[in-house]
Scaffold this motif. Sequence first.
Motif, PDB file in Angstrom:
ATOM      1  N   ILE A  36      -1.541  -8.761   3.247  1.00 28.33           N
ATOM      2  CA  ILE A  36      -0.784  -9.993   3.576  1.00 28.33           C
ATOM      3  C   ILE A  36       0.701  -9.374   3.263  1.00 28.33           C
ATOM      4  O   ILE A  36       1.156  -8.706   2.598  1.00 28.33           O
ATOM      5  CB  ILE A  36      -0.759 -11.040   2.493  1.00 28.33           C
ATOM      6  CG1 ILE A  36      -0.250 -12.591   3.036  1.00 28.33           C
ATOM      7  CG2 ILE A  36      -0.499 -10.725   1.157  1.00 28.33           C
ATOM      8  CD1 ILE A  36      -0.491 -13.606   2.294  1.00 28.33           C
ATOM      9  N   ASP A  37       1.457  -9.723   4.315  1.00 32.29           N
ATOM     10  CA  ASP A  37       3.040  -9.327   4.345  1.00 32.29           C
ATOM     11  C   ASP A  37       3.815 -10.790   4.066  1.00 32.29           C
ATOM     12  O   ASP A  37       3.667 -11.750   3.713  1.00 32.29           O
ATOM     13  CB  ASP A  37       3.371  -8.557   5.537  1.00 32.29           C
ATOM     14  CG  ASP A  37       3.229  -9.283   6.853  1.00 32.29           C
ATOM     15  OD1 ASP A  37       2.826 -10.487   6.752  1.00 32.29           O
ATOM     16  OD2 ASP A  37       3.272  -8.627   7.681  1.00 32.29           O
ATOM     17  N   SER A  38       5.015 -10.415   4.128  1.00 35.40           N
ATOM     18  CA  SER A  38       6.401 -11.505   4.107  1.00 35.40           C
ATOM     19  C   SER A  38       5.789 -12.739   5.103  1.00 35.40           C
ATOM     20  O   SER A  38       6.165 -13.909   4.635  1.00 35.40           O
ATOM     21  CB  SER A  38       7.514 -10.709   4.482  1.00 35.40           C
ATOM     22  OG  SER A  38       7.591 -10.365   5.767  1.00 35.40           O
ATOM     23  N   GLN A  39       5.416 -12.428   6.329  1.00 37.12           N
ATOM     24  CA  GLN A  39       5.171 -13.483   7.229  1.00 37.12           C
ATOM     25  C   GLN A  39       4.172 -14.373   6.556  1.00 37.12           C
ATOM     26  O   GLN A  39       4.013 -15.713   6.617  1.00 37.12           O
ATOM     27  CB  GLN A  39       4.627 -12.947   8.342  1.00 37.12           C
ATOM     28  CG  GLN A  39       5.631 -12.227   9.211  1.00 37.12           C
ATOM     29  CD  GLN A  39       6.658 -12.956   9.619  1.00 37.12           C
ATOM     30  OE1 GLN A  39       6.738 -13.748   9.761  1.00 37.12           O
ATOM     31  NE2 GLN A  39       7.862 -12.064   9.490  1.00 37.12           N
ATOM     32  N   ASP A  44      -1.095 -11.001   9.292  1.00 34.68           N
ATOM     33  CA  ASP A  44       0.214 -10.638   9.628  1.00 34.68           C
ATOM     34  C   ASP A  44       0.816 -11.449  10.674  1.00 34.68           C
ATOM     35  O   ASP A  44       0.300 -12.649  11.014  1.00 34.68           O
ATOM     36  CB  ASP A  44       0.187  -9.099  10.053  1.00 34.68           C
ATOM     37  CG  ASP A  44      -0.617  -8.904  11.365  1.00 34.68           C
ATOM     38  OD1 ASP A  44      -0.908  -9.744  11.816  1.00 34.68           O
ATOM     39  OD2 ASP A  44      -0.908  -7.469  11.651  1.00 34.68           O
ATOM     40  N   LEU A  45       1.915 -10.958  11.167  1.00 32.74           N
ATOM     41  CA  LEU A  45       2.807 -11.857  12.251  1.00 32.74           C
ATOM     42  C   LEU A  45       1.637 -12.271  13.442  1.00 32.74           C
ATOM     43  O   LEU A  45       2.013 -13.344  14.250  1.00 32.74           O
ATOM     44  CB  LEU A  45       3.629 -10.802  12.926  1.00 32.74           C
ATOM     45  CG  LEU A  45       4.918 -11.743  13.755  1.00 32.74           C
ATOM     46  CD1 LEU A  45       5.281 -12.569  12.983  1.00 32.74           C
ATOM     47  CD2 LEU A  45       5.963 -10.483  14.353  1.00 32.74           C
ATOM     48  N   THR A  46       0.664 -11.357  13.868  1.00 41.50           N
ATOM     49  CA  THR A  46      -0.312 -11.680  14.786  1.00 41.50           C
ATOM     50  C   THR A  46      -1.183 -12.944  14.450  1.00 41.50           C
ATOM     51  O   THR A  46      -1.412 -13.647  15.527  1.00 41.50           O
ATOM     52  CB  THR A  46      -1.312 -10.541  15.424  1.00 41.50           C
ATOM     53  OG1 THR A  46      -1.896 -10.242  14.194  1.00 41.50           O
ATOM     54  CG2 THR A  46      -0.297  -9.414  15.449  1.00 41.50           C
TER      55      THR A  46
END
Lengths: 993, 117
Positions: free
Chosen positions: B57-60, B25-27
């Motif tokens: 898993i995301d868009s990042q 993720d973003l982190t």
Amino acid sequence: MRVRRVVAGIPIDPPLLPRALQVVFPLAAVAAAALTAVLLSLVIPGGGSSMRFLYVLPVVLTGFAVGRTAGLAAALLALMTSEYVFVLPVFGLGAGSDNLPRIALFAIVLIGAALAGGYVRDTERNRQVLYDAERARARQQQTVAAIGHVALTQDDPAIVMERAVALAAQALGVEYAKVLELLPDRTALMLRAGHGFGPELVGTALVPAGPMSQAGYTLHSGGPVIVEDLRTEARFPGASLLHDHGVVSGISVAVQGAGRPYGIFGIHTQRRRTFTQDDVYFVQAMANVLGAALQRREAELALRETNERLRVAIEAGRFGTWQWDVTGGRIVWSSTLEAIHGMPPGAFGGTFEDFQRDIHPDDRMRVLEAVRRAVEGPGGYETEYRILWPDGSVHWVLARGIVLRSPQGRPVRMLGVCGDVTARKAAEQEREALLAQERQARADAEAARERLAFLAEASSALVSTLDYEETLSNVAALAVRRLADWCAVDLLREDGSLELVAIGHADPGKMTAVTGLHRTIPRDSRAAWGPQHVVRMGGSESYPLIPGTRGLETVPAEIRQAFPGLPSQAAMIVPLVAHGRTLGAITFAIGETGRRFGESDLQLAQELARRVALFVDNARLYHREHRIAVTLQQALLPAGMPEAVGLRLDAAYQPALADAEVGGDWYDAFRLQDGRIVLSIGDVAGHGLQAAVAMGLVRQAIRAAAYEGDQPANMLCRAGRLLHLSDATAMATALVGILDPATRLFIHASAGHPPALLVTQDGEVVKLVGGGLPLGTLLQPARTQVHVTELPLGALLVLYTDGLIEMNRKPLDGEARLEEVLRQVVRAPSLRPAQAVLDRMLAGQSGPDDVAILTIATDHAAPEEIDFRFPAIPSALPLIRQGVWQILRGTDLDPARVAALQVAVGEAANNVIEHAYGLSPGEIQIHAVRSPQRVAVEVRDTGRWRRPRADGGGRGLAIMLGLVDEVEIDSGNDGTTVRLAVRSAGQVEEVRA
Amino acid sequence: MTARGQFTVRHVDGCPVVDVSGEVDLTNVRELEAALNEAAKADSGGVVVSLEGTTYIDSQGVRALFAAGERLAIMRQRLLLVVRSGSTSHRILQIAGAEALYSIFDSVDKAVSAKID
């Protein structure tokens, strides 16, 4: 040579024959008689019968000289030889039977002769023995008389003793005689005179005075001791002095001196001898004479000394004589008595008035009374008094006198002596003075001891606690018991003014009044006296009277009533100085008792002030350090507990007793980036600043290791190594665990720490593994065991430090109590379970040690609706996923749908984090609710909604839309709400249909 | 809950393979980017990224993958994605339009051999 002597009144003849001839003579006589008879019978054959009677003489002589038996033998011989010629007729033929009567007659005559000779001999023999005894006794008596004479004529006892031993040895016919003197310490006897002993032994040889020597035995037994054979003597082994001289037999008797035994008189011989009673009497008589001589000598010496002293006194003019003609009234003084009175010869007037004029006026009545009593009564006159010399000097005299009376009993004259005893009186007075001094010194020592006791009591009051206001009050109370009527302690504030911190009065009822009184003492910086002045000047001040009337005018009326003696008050004010700094002053004051302070009181006050000052200084230092330590510890404890959905963390910390030092207990709980929670709790050994610092170090080391991704065991190892490096003596126990909120798995490791407790919903208490080696010990284990525990729903995990269970020093009881308390807390859920456990355990008290407690409560079941909020920062994302997971795991949804919803929520959160707040901080609020068929999550912000940009931000929206069943975006000025929902498969089908 | 993302680069038959496990993720997306850049340096004509172990898993993450794919294309290399078919990651890639841009395989072996081909 027959000398007739008279011994003790009995006439005694010497023996008939000299002793030497008594043996030789009878033999010669028998031989001569036999020879004569044989020769006669040969020479005058047949005519021998007429010669027969020649035989009688030798037989008689033999019997007399040798004895009856020898006489009878001689008679038989004579018979046989004389009747030689008749041998044949007698034995052979019997022809001479007509001669038998003649032969028998002859035999009878011969036997008679022998018996007669023997009788005479026996008689003479007895007489000889008696004579010897009497002669010996006479000799002994002569000897006793002789030594008596010597004793009378000789002054020197040594000569008497020498003569005594010589005479005694001679009189008894023994080799040794001796006088032993018992030495003053009574442990030994010394040879004072000896006959037969070497002269070098006299005055040197010692005999033990114990009962092991003959002499000592004699001293102890008291009576004469007769020894027949010293070698076989059973009563005592005997001293070497006798054994060395080969002594076998002897007699010892005690010599009595003046009032005490002088020693031993003894006679000894190398021959074995049985002594007669006479011998013993003799020896005793010798000893008695010797003793008498010694006693007389001592008495004479004493008398001579007394006389000598008197003579010297009179010659020196210290005594004069007087006589008083009672009837005529004249008094006559010797010239020495006039000199004693300081007047020239002849100056004494001779009247009774003259006599009494010189007597010291204070003593006059007493002297006259003594004179009156002497004249009227039966007693004599003796008195001591002072006289006045013409030059005015005072002298002491002692007067003694007797009263001479007429046959009718009327006093006629008094005679006496009078002497100057000024020197003795002076000595007596000096002795009195010395005694008084000694009494004073004793009193001083007693006072000093009391002062020391007081200071010791004060000191112990000063060390018993560090709460200084209480302590100073105790000290003030002590001071008013010993030192003053009231006592006040003023401490200097930082602004230079004085603050009254303690005051005491002997009468507790007057405390208020005395406090008011103390306030009237001037305390401004210009005051000329008082505590402020003392603090400024730095020296003690003692006021016999409280100075100045200015202060007294301001004294309120009620105080003046309470202290009627107010104007006469005395005070001592002593500065409190420690390490060169003045901290304040103590005032000791006298109120109504009106007594005065002495020098020793001031010293005592100063001693007390020194101790109080040190105490105040220490207490302040301590409080400063205590404050720092408390601050430090509070700073080191976490400000708040991390939040996690499905978990409720709580912690409580109780410092040790207020006046004890800060301990090194800590607890810590923080979240890792992935949302897991690290829990640590521990206890650094020791107290105070150092322990607080070490605690901070360990706690930070655990944090650092946790952020590095270490497992609990490694965290402990690192923290232990760091602790040991920073302080080789430091030691700590710790328990560290990582809790995953999603799985509720708790992974932990322990370093010498009490085990964590897990309480289930049903109240079952499970003890997790604790123990292990503490941190800081030299031998850090290469590997610490890690334990995994799944926390059930509705459970309470409790981490604590041992202060919690050691409240009353009984850890086992404490553990049992803790388990009971935990069951109670689980049954009645509390918002602050840690605080609840602590409160119940401590029951309002504070223990001797710090207590830290950390609790983690798991929710009873997956929630149906939750609300949580996080800062809008990237690290919130895992936590948001965990939170959503709490609601999702309670559903029966297809895992793929659950995962999809998670991603969609993540996308919404991403959007908030990246865009909603720009650079300013903000929050993401999540609200999730579930029903059996549907889960809905709202992601809300209070910032500005931005259209997703094309570069991937739009992709996020697309993903949201593509993954979940419902997406709704509500954007306004006060923020944006994104609503996402998934439905169960059936519902989805329905909608699509 | 699952662990944070782990990004490891290995080589299979000379082809760099980036294994993405755990959550992305973003982190931690920067770590993924770093791993992809690392793999691209091999310059072997292609980079295989395996999302088989990826739990989130995301868009990042997708953005990072697409950015890497674009850079690889400039370097004339291919991005080959491996994902379990039917998984959430697969769906996300589908939604993001990855299938149109990159080859997607269901195993690393297939992807490696496809790259060699």
